[in-house]
Design a protein around this motif. Structure first.
Motif, PDB file in Angstrom:
ATOM      1  N   ASN A   9       3.072   7.132  21.499  1.00  0.00           N
ATOM      2  CA  ASN A   9       2.690   5.939  20.635  1.00  0.00           C
ATOM      3  C   ASN A   9       3.790   4.980  20.323  1.00  0.00           C
ATOM      4  N   GLY A  10       5.218   4.975  20.908  1.00  0.00           N
ATOM      5  CA  GLY A  10       6.120   4.262  20.723  1.00  0.00           C
ATOM      6  C   GLY A  10       6.860   4.321  19.139  1.00  0.00           C
ATOM      7  N   LYS A  11       6.337   5.103  18.475  1.00  0.00           N
ATOM      8  CA  LYS A  11       6.665   5.490  16.970  1.00  0.00           C
ATOM      9  C   LYS A  11       7.341   6.743  16.673  1.00  0.00           C
ATOM     10  N   LEU A  12       7.155   7.872  17.760  1.00  0.00           N
ATOM     11  CA  LEU A  12       7.820   8.927  17.095  1.00  0.00           C
ATOM     12  C   LEU A  12       9.290   9.234  17.646  1.00  0.00           C
ATOM     13  N   PRO A  13      10.053   9.844  16.797  1.00  0.00           N
ATOM     14  CA  PRO A  13      11.359  10.301  16.991  1.00  0.00           C
ATOM     15  C   PRO A  13      11.349  11.012  18.373  1.00  0.00           C
TER      16      PRO A  13
END
Length: 202
Positions: A9-13
């Motif tokens: 999702n392009g958000k997770l580390p």
């Protein structure tokens, strides 16, 4: 056997993402790296990390960066609907599966003709990823499925309870982003999707 594609999702580390995919990969068909803001160097690290964690290369699909997919001989590359001709990629990397996201029948027909191996169609339902954008619905999904001969994967607002109706329309599988990547327990979320899948298959 129906397919379950899971999309980053392009958000997770980085470390959190690796932890999730390490736990879920035995239960899913493909894991898509959709990290639009990442550089090729960063994506190189993510791919190497996934391989080190034991995710089979054939389950890893990278969005848009065909050079990386080709270098690592991954499962494939996934492209946006406005990409254009697929011939250069197909000629340079004949071993790669090439998928394309489409939003209407004309796009589906075009990409089937130009060599796509499968299609994502969406958003089927309204989704939190695209707030305010109405779902295109099961009727449009069905029209595309019956008009092409390559697999069509449903995406957009797919929750476990909707899986049976997607399969009734003839979808070859489903693609999920937030429903798994943002779940409290991603592995349990995957099993929820698979439970509805199994119920329909029996």
């Amino acid at each position: 056997m129906k397919q379950l594609h899971v999309i980053s999702n392009g958000k997770l580390p980085y470390e959190r993402f690796l932890s999730i995919v390490e736990s879920i990969h035995p239960y899913v068909s493909a894991i898509h790296l959709r990290e639009k803001r990442a550089s090729d160097t960063e994506l190189d690290q993510w791919i190497q990390g996934m391989i080190h964690k034991g995710i089979p290369k054939q389950k890893i699909i990278i969005n848009s960066r065909s050079e990386l997919a080709g270098r690592y001989k991954l499962g494939g590359v996934h492209l946006p609907a406005h990409y254009g001709s697929l011939q250069e990629i197909k000629q340079k990397y004949p071993f790669l599966k090439v998928g394309v996201s489409v939003h209407q029948l004309s796009e589906a027909l075009y990409y089937q003709e130009t060599g796509a191996d499968y299609l994502f169609f969406g958003n089927v339902y309204e989704t939190t990823c695209k707030p305010g954008l109405a779902g295109k619905g099961l009727e449009t999904l069905s029209a595309i499925i019956t008009s092409v001969s390559i697999p069509v994967i449903a995406i957009g607002g797919v929750i476990p309870a909707r899986v049976p109706e997607l399969f009734e329309q003839g979808a070859s599988g489903m693609a999920v982003m937030s429903g798994i990547m943002e779940a409290k327990d991603p592995l349990e979320a995957v099993k929820d999707y698979q439970a509805y899948h199994i119920q329909k298959e029996v």
